[in-house]
Design an enzyme around this catalytic site. Structure first.
Site, PDB file in Angstrom:
ATOM      1  N   GLU A  91      53.397  60.714   9.028  1.00 18.62           N
ATOM      2  CA  GLU A  91      54.021  61.498   7.960  1.00 18.62           C
ATOM      3  C   GLU A  91      53.443  60.972   6.654  1.00 18.62           C
ATOM      4  OE1 GLU A  91      56.310  64.029   8.016  1.00 18.62           O
ATOM      5  OE2 GLU A  91      56.380  64.121  10.197  1.00 18.62           O
TER       6      GLU A  91
ATOM      7  N   ASP B 247      55.927  70.481  14.512  1.00 21.86           N
ATOM      8  CA  ASP B 247      56.903  69.642  15.222  1.00 21.86           C
ATOM      9  C   ASP B 247      58.304  69.702  14.639  1.00 21.86           C
ATOM     10  OD1 ASP B 247      57.329  66.668  13.549  1.00 21.86           O
ATOM     11  OD2 ASP B 247      55.821  68.088  12.872  1.00 21.86           O
TER      12      ASP B 247
ATOM     13  N   ARG C 256      62.970  61.636  -2.016  1.00 20.68           N
ATOM     14  CA  ARG C 256      61.953  60.696  -1.533  1.00 20.68           C
ATOM     15  C   ARG C 256      61.003  60.282  -2.655  1.00 20.68           C
ATOM     16  NH1 ARG C 256      59.723  63.696   3.746  1.00 20.68           N
ATOM     17  NH2 ARG C 256      60.191  65.523   2.469  1.00 20.68           N
TER      18      ARG C 256
ATOM     19  N   ASP D 101      51.644  66.910   8.965  1.00 19.57           N
ATOM     20  CA  ASP D 101      52.234  65.618   9.319  1.00 19.57           C
ATOM     21  C   ASP D 101      52.848  65.653  10.714  1.00 19.57           C
ATOM     22  OD1 ASP D 101      51.562  64.590   6.826  1.00 19.57           O
ATOM     23  OD2 ASP D 101      53.443  65.226   5.923  1.00 19.57           O
TER      24      ASP D 101
ATOM     25  N   SER E  91      51.928  72.840   4.898  1.00 22.59           N
ATOM     26  CA  SER E  91      52.577  71.534   4.904  1.00 22.59           C
ATOM     27  C   SER E  91      53.546  71.337   3.754  1.00 22.59           C
ATOM     28  CB  SER E  91      51.492  70.446   4.828  1.00 22.59           C
ATOM     29  OG  SER E  91      52.070  69.165   4.754  1.00 22.59           O
TER      30      SER E  91
ATOM     31  N   ASP F 246      51.073  72.903  11.060  1.00 21.25           N
ATOM     32  CA  ASP F 246      51.714  71.878  10.261  1.00 21.25           C
ATOM     33  C   ASP F 246      50.728  70.703  10.205  1.00 21.25           C
ATOM     34  OD1 ASP F 246      53.730  70.124   9.142  1.00 21.25           O
ATOM     35  OD2 ASP F 246      54.025  69.335  11.170  1.00 21.25           O
TER      36      ASP F 246
ATOM     37  N   LYS G 161      57.769  77.244   4.429  1.00 17.91           N
ATOM     38  CA  LYS G 161      56.665  77.504   5.363  1.00 17.91           C
ATOM     39  C   LYS G 161      56.736  78.941   5.862  1.00 17.91           C
ATOM     40  CE  LYS G 161      55.758  72.805   6.919  1.00 17.91           C
ATOM     41  NZ  LYS G 161      55.743  71.868   8.055  1.00 17.91           N
TER      42      LYS G 161
END
Length: 253
Positions: free
Chosen positions: A56, A206, A92, A49, A136, A47, A185
């Site tokens: 991030e 994470d 976002r 970020d 990602s 990953d 992913k």
């Protein structure tokens, strides 16, 4: 958009966690099976970020464009797994709609903040002929400089693509990229495995979307890297929980 400026990467250390907060995790020491799989992996997917990088990317870009707080709240929901990823991504981006010139300006003024030890870990893996991938939910435009620093080829990046109009205005993101949606992913990892026929593949990250990659036909093992963010629900389900890339480096020796 490439510039030598990107190579001035910033490496900073994350705040260490108190030992008392780790006592309820039973996966901070790897089992013999986990160690063997880690050492024999012919592909490792990272990953980006809060794993390869200390921040991030979308939150940082939003902050740069003046919408940091609202976007960060959505990121927390997405990483915790409480809302579908594609919904959180669209929400976002709609809050600040970055133009091409804003993205370029951001990249010029904000070189990648690389996690401590990641450069050495990637070098060690490559020296063992282990293929390294970046997977990602962030954007290629922001991940390309990171890959360049780490010597990871563009074809080993699976990420989202921001779309811009002829005048550089924001149009959205490419919904055809597997990483643009929940379970993406895992889909990307399955594609990698199918194409290359890897015998042992490890996912390191994470968040909930990284954990999802551990499934039949995907990653054999999930290592939770909590050196930046400790997401307890994710960490508890990991095969191995680490707070420093040094642990992964030393275990390869």
């Amino acid at each position: 958009m490439k510039s030598p400026h990107y190579c001035n990467s910033i490496t900073a250390s994350a705040q260490p966690l108190k030992a008392s907060s780790l006592s309820h995790f039973n996966n901070t020491l790897p089992s013999k099976e986990v160690l063997e799989l880690w050492r024999s992996a012919d592909a490792v997917c990272f990953d980006v970020d809060s794993t390869v990088c200390l921040d991030e990317g979308i939150d940082e870009l939003a902050e740069f464009c003046g919408a940091g707080k609202a976007v960060a709240e959505w990121t927390a929901k997405a990483m915790g797994g409480s809302v579908p990823f594609e919904e959180a991504l669209a929400a976002r981006l709609s809050l600040f709609k970055p133009s091409l010139s804003q993205v370029q300006d951001f990249l010029e003024k904000n070189p990648p903040k690389i996690s401590p030890g990641i450069d050495e870990l990637v070098k060690k893996l490559k020296a063992k002929n282990t293929n390294v991938y970046l997977i990602s939910g962030g954007f290629r435009q922001m991940i390309n400089p990171v890959a360049s620093i780490l010597g990871i080829p563009p074809e080993n990046i699976f990420a989202n693509q921001l779309l811009f109009g002829s005048s550089g205005e924001f149009l959205g993101f490419d919904a055809n990229e597997p990483t643009s949606r929940s379970g993406g992913k895992a889909t990307a990892v399955q594609q990698i495995r199918k194409v290359h026929g890897y015998k042992a593949l490890v996912m390191i990250g994470d968040g909930a979307t990284d954990l999802e990659a551990r499934k039949p036909g995907g990653a054999d093992m999930f290592i939770c890297y909590a050196g930046v963010q400790l997401r307890e629900a994710v960490a508890a389900k990991a095969d191995w929980l680490v707070f420093s890339f040094t642990d992964l480096i030393s275990s390869l020796e």
